[in-house]
Design a protein around this motif. Structure first.
Motif, PDB file in Angstrom:
ATOM      1  N   THR A 107       7.450  35.164 -22.485  1.00 19.59           N
ATOM      2  CA  THR A 107       8.203  35.126 -21.238  1.00 19.59           C
ATOM      3  C   THR A 107       7.338  35.668 -20.110  1.00 19.59           C
ATOM      4  N   THR A 108       7.412  34.999 -18.970  1.00 15.07           N
ATOM      5  CA  THR A 108       6.621  35.379 -17.796  1.00 15.07           C
ATOM      6  C   THR A 108       7.556  35.663 -16.635  1.00 15.07           C
ATOM      7  N   TYR A 109       7.373  36.832 -16.031  1.00 17.33           N
ATOM      8  CA  TYR A 109       8.223  37.230 -14.899  1.00 17.33           C
ATOM      9  C   TYR A 109       7.340  37.578 -13.715  1.00 17.33           C
ATOM     10  N   LYS A 110       7.568  36.891 -12.603  1.00 18.23           N
ATOM     11  CA  LYS A 110       6.810  37.124 -11.378  1.00 18.23           C
ATOM     12  C   LYS A 110       7.620  38.069 -10.500  1.00 18.23           C
ATOM     13  N   ALA A 111       7.306  39.371 -10.605  1.00 21.15           N
ATOM     14  CA  ALA A 111       8.074  40.375  -9.882  1.00 21.15           C
ATOM     15  C   ALA A 111       7.898  40.252  -8.376  1.00 21.15           C
ATOM     16  N   SER A 112       6.724  39.822  -7.950  1.00 22.59           N
ATOM     17  CA  SER A 112       6.435  39.608  -6.535  1.00 22.59           C
ATOM     18  C   SER A 112       5.314  38.584  -6.464  1.00 22.59           C
ATOM     19  N   PRO A 113       4.965  38.100  -5.279  1.00 21.42           N
ATOM     20  CA  PRO A 113       3.877  37.120  -5.193  1.00 21.42           C
ATOM     21  C   PRO A 113       2.553  37.637  -5.749  1.00 21.42           C
ATOM     22  N   THR A 114       2.396  38.955  -5.857  1.00 26.41           N
ATOM     23  CA  THR A 114       1.114  39.503  -6.322  1.00 26.41           C
ATOM     24  C   THR A 114       1.231  40.274  -7.637  1.00 26.41           C
ATOM     25  N   LEU A 115       2.410  40.325  -8.241  1.00 18.67           N
ATOM     26  CA  LEU A 115       2.588  41.097  -9.472  1.00 18.67           C
ATOM     27  C   LEU A 115       3.320  40.250 -10.513  1.00 18.67           C
ATOM     28  N   THR A 116       2.693  40.095 -11.690  1.00 18.89           N
ATOM     29  CA  THR A 116       3.244  39.275 -12.769  1.00 18.89           C
ATOM     30  C   THR A 116       3.204  40.060 -14.076  1.00 18.89           C
ATOM     31  N   PHE A 117       4.277  39.928 -14.870  1.00 18.26           N
ATOM     32  CA  PHE A 117       4.345  40.539 -16.194  1.00 18.26           C
ATOM     33  C   PHE A 117       4.584  39.453 -17.242  1.00 18.26           C
ATOM     34  N   LYS A 118       3.996  39.666 -18.437  1.00 15.23           N
ATOM     35  CA  LYS A 118       4.196  38.748 -19.555  1.00 15.23           C
ATOM     36  C   LYS A 118       4.519  39.548 -20.811  1.00 15.23           C
ATOM     37  N   LEU A 119       5.508  39.088 -21.571  1.00  9.73           N
ATOM     38  CA  LEU A 119       5.871  39.692 -22.845  1.00  9.73           C
ATOM     39  C   LEU A 119       5.733  38.624 -23.924  1.00  9.73           C
ATOM     40  N   ILE A 120       4.928  38.943 -24.958  1.00 11.15           N
ATOM     41  CA  ILE A 120       4.616  37.964 -26.001  1.00 11.15           C
ATOM     42  C   ILE A 120       4.908  38.576 -27.368  1.00 11.15           C
ATOM     43  N   GLY A 121       5.674  37.866 -28.176  1.00  6.65           N
ATOM     44  CA  GLY A 121       5.923  38.260 -29.555  1.00  6.65           C
ATOM     45  C   GLY A 121       5.598  37.112 -30.485  1.00  6.65           C
ATOM     46  N   SER A 122       4.923  37.386 -31.604  1.00 10.77           N
ATOM     47  CA  SER A 122       4.544  36.316 -32.530  1.00 10.77           C
ATOM     48  C   SER A 122       4.656  36.790 -33.964  1.00 10.77           C
ATOM     49  N   LEU A 123       4.830  35.817 -34.868  1.00  9.42           N
ATOM     50  CA  LEU A 123       4.950  36.092 -36.298  1.00  9.42           C
ATOM     51  C   LEU A 123       4.183  35.010 -37.043  1.00  9.42           C
ATOM     52  N   PHE A 124       3.285  35.442 -37.946  1.00  9.42           N
ATOM     53  CA  PHE A 124       2.493  34.520 -38.763  1.00  9.42           C
ATOM     54  C   PHE A 124       2.717  34.858 -40.229  1.00  9.42           C
ATOM     55  N   HIS A 125       3.066  33.847 -41.017  1.00 12.90           N
ATOM     56  CA  HIS A 125       3.322  34.045 -42.448  1.00 12.90           C
ATOM     57  C   HIS A 125       2.547  32.994 -43.225  1.00 12.90           C
ATOM     58  N   THR A 126       1.747  33.425 -44.184  1.00 15.19           N
ATOM     59  CA  THR A 126       0.991  32.497 -45.018  1.00 15.19           C
ATOM     60  C   THR A 126       1.226  32.804 -46.483  1.00 15.19           C
ATOM     61  N   ILE A 127       1.470  31.757 -47.269  1.00 17.16           N
ATOM     62  CA  ILE A 127       1.636  31.857 -48.719  1.00 17.16           C
ATOM     63  C   ILE A 127       0.578  30.955 -49.344  1.00 17.16           C
ATOM     64  N   GLU A 128      -0.323  31.542 -50.092  1.00 18.89           N
ATOM     65  CA  GLU A 128      -1.485  30.803 -50.574  1.00 18.89           C
ATOM     66  C   GLU A 128      -1.629  30.939 -52.085  1.00 18.89           C
TER      67      GLU A 128
END
Length: 821
Positions: free
Chosen positions: A353-374
């Motif tokens: 998710t990307t939030y532009k708090a102002s024209p010069t300030l931006t925040f990003k929150l990233i969550g990920s999950l990786f699962h491998t069965i080998e």
């Protein structure tokens, strides 16, 4: 291209000097409000006049260092104007959208503010990636033509950069780090790389000296962005190696958009060209999607998901390899029983998710999950016969006049791995007039469940061969009976249940200023990472590393469009799970991060040749590494010593010339020199497994002058041999054998039935397509015999061992259909 042009290119490669024009260039593609190209648009500026072609493309020269007004006029569209100020030889790309209402664009002052050029990042066109032929086509196929990037395995998507190994490269998709399976040991098992080229919008690559915002690896960064579609579309590709479908979808209110791709691949065509005859039933398939949702003008969300399943069923039957010399030809015949059954299932999901708090300030929150069965299960019995061959022309198998060795080899494995990797990260971006601040904080948890059971038994001429690294009672047979134990030649058994918690973060400041009339950019930043390895029977200590990094770029106020860069810093690579596991399969929890002091000095030079744009890039680099975790490579499998008892260095120079050798197409020539050595336990410096001294590559696109709808694509790579010809168990200080040089050329011919430049009648069935082409590809055009490793076979009479090369693919033909709707 005629001979005179080739001579000019060669002279340029030698001296790197050409004169420059004092003008600048504006070019681009003109579109209408429906996003379609507009032909016959008049473009005028300072007395010069140009016109867009049927594809909407235009190009015009204007005076440099002078305010210039460009005027765009069309018989059915309103006039548009743009004011620009460009530097000498500056190339400004402008893609205007003409509408029914007159538009007056603002002034644009262009002064080489291209961030990617300033950062030393190589930009690769997605169109080039899709068109260039290769046995394992995709982004990695193109990377292998760049200087400093090496790979001697056309079946693998893995690559080494400037003396590093396959585990030292960062890969991001939409700012999210992606992973590959752990247990893969052979290139033919990989099937598909993570990146789906049908979904790609931008591809950026850095071979070293990258900024602090990128993660904790030693060698390179591949930064990929998937596209955000604006209208419905579909792409279809089918060939003898598999196929793919990708669909772009957009909601009516334009808030939702998604691009989804499905791929299937079967490497039977390639594997069947090797020396070993097999029953081979692989299925490599995946589905990916990138969904975007615009909540508001300030807030956007996106989801990246991937599910892949690689089933690898391999039943070798026979092998016949010819080797030796002209006066003493030899052959190895092998007869197999058993099979290999592997499966790699991976699941990946990321929410951003990307939030532009102002024209010069931006925040990003990233969550990920990786699962491998080998799962890696095999039992393969091989019985070999090594013999000398008569030269009377009869079949080799019937023409062995003297058998030098016979034996049996049994390989067994029951390896199972289950890994779950979770990430959560917050990023921030603050912009001022001439400077920027970037920062981020990330938490990662890795949970690994791993069981290793593999062993090998070798029998030579009726005698069981003891392991090479175990001290056993002296064998004086037949005078004295042997009383020592009968042991497998190799035996690895381990069970590892481990968790790794990591905290990492970065901050960097980017600034632009001037020194006199020269433009200057500089970046100062630092990263940190703190981690701890724990398990059922182990508890590692907490470790923390800091990595300061900096870049400095200057663009002199010269007539020649040159940029000079110096970058580097202290780079760390905290150990991932594979680096923690030693040659016996056991986890060493206190393995330290490898450390590299890295310096890169570079220059890129934009110029015009034959009145077309070109770029010459030179990079000189040096790495000094400590706490090195030494390793060996067998095919694509890496085994670490896991003790940090070495130091090493890598040094070299890379050159690249790219541009429009043929109008409207991008091609390039690359050359690289590399020397990398390591010193383990102060025994002295020897070549590292990735010490590939010389590299030369050509990527070339052309079309037939009399039939422009027939395109030609060439991918040529030459690498000097790697030090990978010794037995895997050998002491590298005693065996420094090198493989032969790697030489490969892949060529493709494509007949384009329709594209954006083709005009067809409305009733024509081709009107349904935006693009349609049918091509023929020839892999390994000159049928070079390239080897990835050697198989070592004993001579029962002389007690010698012979290195029998394991050849890669021979010449293979493929047919490929491409369609866009």
């Amino acid at each position: 291209m005629n001979s005179s042009k080739l001579i000019i290119v060669f002279l340029f490669l030698c001296c790197g000097y050409f004169s420059f024009a004092q003008n600048a260039t504006v070019k681009g593609v003109i579109l209408d409000q429906e996003n379609k190209p507009v032909a016959d648009v008049n473009v005028s500026a300072s007395g010069n006049v140009s016109q867009s072609n049927s594809n909407g493309f235009f190009e015009i020269e204007i005076p440099s260092n002078k305010k210039t007004v460009l005027v765009f006029t069309h018989i059915s569209l309103k006039m548009m104007s743009l004011t620009v100020v460009l530097k000498p030889s500056e190339i400004f790309v402008f893609n205007p959208v003409m509408s029914n209402s007159e538009e007056q664009m603002g002034e644009v002052f262009v002064s080489s503010k291209n961030k990617k050029r300033v950062q030393g990042i190589t930009i690769i066109s997605p169109e080039t990636i899709r068109k260039i032929p290769g046995a394992n086509a995709g982004i990695e196929n193109i990377l292998k033509t760049l200087p400093g990037v090496n790979s001697n395995n056309e079946l693998s998507s893995q690559y080494a950069v400037r003396g590093g190994n396959y585990d030292e490269n960062l890969v991001y998709v939409n700012e999210i780090e992606v992973y590959r399976p752990f247990l893969i040991r052979s290139g033919q098992q990989e099937g598909l790389s993570f990146t789906n080229t049908d979904l790609v919008q931008n591809v950026d690559f850095s071979a070293g000296g990258f900024q602090a915002k990128f993660g904790d690896k030693l060698s390179s960064v591949l930064d990929i962005t998937y596209r955000k579609p604006t209208q419905f579309g579909a792409v279809l590709e089918a060939s003898f190696l598999g196929g793919s479908v990708a669909v772009d979808a957009v909601s009516k209110n334009k808030k939702w958009s998604a691009v989804t791709g499905v791929r299937y691949r079967n490497n039977s065509l390639l594997v069947n060209s090797q020396d070993t005859q097999t029953n081979y039933t692989p299925t490599f398939a995946d589905i990916q999607t990138n969904v975007n949702y615009d909540i508001s003008e300030k807030w956007q969300m996106s989801f990246l998901g991937n599910i892949s399943q690689n089933k690898y069923l391999y039943q070798p039957l026979t092998r016949e390899t010819k080797f030796g010399t002209i006066d003493k030809p030899m052959t190895l015949n092998v007869y197999y029983e058993g099979r290999e059954k592997d499966q790699y299932d991976t699941y990946f999901g990321a929410l951003k998710t990307t939030y532009k708090a102002s024209p010069t300030l931006t925040f990003k929150l990233i969550g990920s999950l990786f699962h491998t069965i080998e799962k890696e299960h095999f039992d393969i019995l091989a019985q070999y016969r090594l013999g000398e061959v008569n030269e009377d022309g009869s079949p080799v198998s019937d023409n062995i006049n003297f058998t030098r060795g016979i034996g049996t080899q049994l390989n067994h494995a029951r390896n199972d791995l289950d890994a779950l990797i979770a990430n959560i990260e917050i990023k921030g971006f603050k912009e001022w007039a001439n400077s920027e601040l970037e920062f981020g904080l990330k938490y990662t948890r890795e949970s690994i469940r791993d069981r290793v059971v593999e062993w090998e038994v070798i029998d030579s001429a009726g005698f069981s061969i003891n392991p090479p690294l175990v001290v056993l009672p002296k064998d004086n047979q037949p005078e004295t009976p042997y009383t020592g134990p009968l042991l497998p030649y190799q035996n690895i058994r381990a069970t590892n249940f481990n968790d790794i918690n990591r905290f990492s973060g970065y901050a960097q400041w980017n600034n632009k200023t001037e020194l006199g009339s020269n433009e200057i950019w500089y970046t100062i930043g630092a990263r940190f990472q703190s981690w701890q390895v724990s398990g059922a029977a182990i508890e590692g200590k907490n470790q923390t590393v800091f990595s300061p990094r900096a870049q400095f770029t200057i663009k002199p106020d010269w007539d020649k469009d040159m940029v000079f860069r110096i970058s580097g810093g202290l780079y760390h690579q905290p150990p991932f799970y594979r680096e923690l596991r030693d040659a016996n399969g056991e986890v060493q929890p206190n393995v330290k991060a490898q450390q590299s002091v890295h310096f890169v000095v570079s220059n890129d030079y934009n110029f015009k040749m034959w009145n077309r744009p070109f770029k010459w890039v030179t990079e000189l680099y040096y790495k000094s590494l400590s706490d090195v975790n030494t390793y060996s490579i067998d095919n694509v499998r890496i085994r670490y010593v896991a003790d940090n008892n070495a130091k090493s260095y890598a040094q070299g120079i890379d050159f690249r010339l790219n541009g429009e050798f043929v109008p409207g197409t991008e091609s390039w020539v690359s050359f690289g020199y590399l020397k990398t050595e390591e010193n383990y336990e102060n025994k002295g410096f020897i070549a590292r497994p990735t010490d590939q001294r010389l590299k030369f590559a050509v990527l070339f696109q052309d079309y037939m002058p009399n039939i422009p709808s027939v395109k030609v694509y060439l991918n040529l790579v030459y690498n000097t041999g790697l030090p990978g010809g010794s037995p895997s168990y050998s002491d590298p200080y005693l065996y420094q054998n090198r493989l032969n040089d790697y030489r490969r050329a892949d060529i493709g011919f494509s007949k384009v039935f329709i594209d954006s430049n083709t005009k067809v009648a409305k009733a024509n069935w081709l009107k349904k397509f935006k693009e349609l082409s049918l091509g023929i590809e020839v892999f390994n055009l000159f049928n070079n015999q390239n080897a990835i490793t050697n198989t070592w076979v004993r001579d029962a009479y002389s007690k010698n061992q012979y290195a029998i090369p394991n050849y890669m693919t021979s010449r293979v033909f493929n047919v490929k259909l491409n369609a866009r709707f």
